[in-house]
Design a protein around this motif. Structure first.
Motif, short mmCIF file in Angstrom:
data_model
loop_
_atom_site.label_atom_id
_atom_site.label_comp_id
_atom_site.label_asym_id
_atom_site.label_seq_id
_atom_site.Cartn_x
_atom_site.Cartn_y
_atom_site.Cartn_z
N GLY A 42 -10.20 53.54 -25.61
CA GLY A 42 -10.17 53.30 -24.25
C GLY A 42 -9.88 51.98 -23.59
O GLY A 42 -9.07 51.27 -24.25
N ASN A 43 -10.63 51.44 -22.63
CA ASN A 43 -10.60 50.12 -22.16
C ASN A 43 -11.02 49.26 -23.25
O ASN A 43 -10.32 47.98 -23.34
CB ASN A 43 -11.54 50.02 -20.94
N ALA A 44 -11.70 49.29 -24.14
CA ALA A 44 -11.92 48.50 -25.36
C ALA A 44 -10.97 48.25 -26.25
O ALA A 44 -11.00 47.53 -26.94
CB ALA A 44 -13.20 48.99 -26.25
N GLU A 45 -9.74 48.96 -26.18
CA GLU A 45 -8.60 48.91 -26.91
C GLU A 45 -7.84 47.61 -26.51
O GLU A 45 -7.58 46.96 -27.79
CB GLU A 45 -7.56 50.18 -26.71
N VAL A 46 -7.87 46.96 -25.61
CA VAL A 46 -7.36 45.69 -25.12
C VAL A 46 -8.18 44.69 -25.63
O VAL A 46 -7.53 43.65 -26.58
CB VAL A 46 -7.29 45.57 -23.64
N LEU A 47 -9.37 44.80 -25.89
CA LEU A 47 -10.23 43.99 -26.54
C LEU A 47 -10.07 43.85 -28.18
O LEU A 47 -9.90 42.70 -28.75
CB LEU A 47 -11.64 44.03 -26.16
N ALA A 48 -9.82 44.98 -28.71
CA ALA A 48 -9.52 45.09 -30.12
C ALA A 48 -8.25 44.32 -30.32
O ALA A 48 -8.13 43.66 -31.32
CB ALA A 48 -9.42 46.56 -30.46
N LEU A 49 -7.24 44.63 -29.49
CA LEU A 49 -6.07 44.02 -29.88
C LEU A 49 -5.92 42.39 -29.57
O LEU A 49 -5.28 41.73 -30.42
CB LEU A 49 -4.99 44.68 -28.82
N MET A 50 -6.74 41.96 -28.71
CA MET A 50 -6.75 40.58 -28.81
C MET A 50 -7.51 40.02 -29.68
O MET A 50 -7.21 38.70 -30.28
CB MET A 50 -7.67 40.25 -27.34
#
Length: 190
Positions: free
Chosen positions: A139-147
């Motif tokens: 979900g929204n945490a996917e962006v943090l994972a990519l970073m």
């Protein structure tokens, strides 16, 4: 207290049938939140009374109350917009950016209430000494994972972002060996 916290508190006292119900609720919260106690129980192969007992054991008056809690916690509603509106109303700044910055600053000020510097050092050492790093965010945490994947690559680490599709993730994880580390991000609930 969130539903997940209530389940965690009651975990030791749950029967095997209740545990199967809980696993189904966690795996498919929308199905459980939209169906009846009988439908949930049937999907797991237990008696309808087991679903009602589980709801009461978790502190709800009835399965209907339990279902309402599921809807509030797991089904997308106006909750995010409502939280944002409350944040905006409670801020002393006149601009959206100013209010957002105040809210983020307050959150960062409290971070050591949840994570100690020693914990950060321990995790950093573990991550930097890992053979391979697998990063997961949903979900929204996917962006943090990519970073994080990009940051670890800049450090020259062997890093891989795990797929959010359960089958793809399972295939990626088949090759895990000792020395590999999984870093997982979840916002609001695990």
């Amino acid at each position: 207290m969130s539903l997940i916290e209530k389940i965690s508190d009651q975990a030791p006292s749950l029967t095997p049938s209740e545990r199967r119900l809980v696993e189904t609720v966690i795996e498919s919260p929308a199905v459980a939140a939209l169906g009846t106690a009988g439908e949930l129980a049937k999907s797991v192969g237990v008696h309808e009374a087991t679903a009602s007992r589980l709801a009461r054991k978790l502190g709800y008056d009835s399965y209907a109350s339990f279902r309402d809690a599921l809807r509030e916690e797991f089904i997308a509603t106006r909750e995010t917009a409502t939280r944002f509106e409350k944040t905006m109303a409670g801020s002393s700044s006149d601009t959206i950016l100013g209010k957002l910055m105040q809210d983020e600053a307050r959150a960062l000020e409290r971070i050591e209430e949840f994570i100690s510097p020693e914990q950060i050092t321990t995790v950093a050492d573990l991550l930097m000494s890992a053979r391979r790093i697998f990063v997961y965010g949903y979900g929204n945490a996917e962006v943090l994972a990519l970073m994080m994947v990009k940051r670890f690559r800049r450090f020259g680490r062997d890093v891989h972002q795990l797929e959010t599709d359960p089958r793809g993730m399972a295939e990626q994880m088949l090759g895990l060996v000792q020395g590999d580390v999984i870093l997982s991000f979840a916002f609001r609930r695990a």
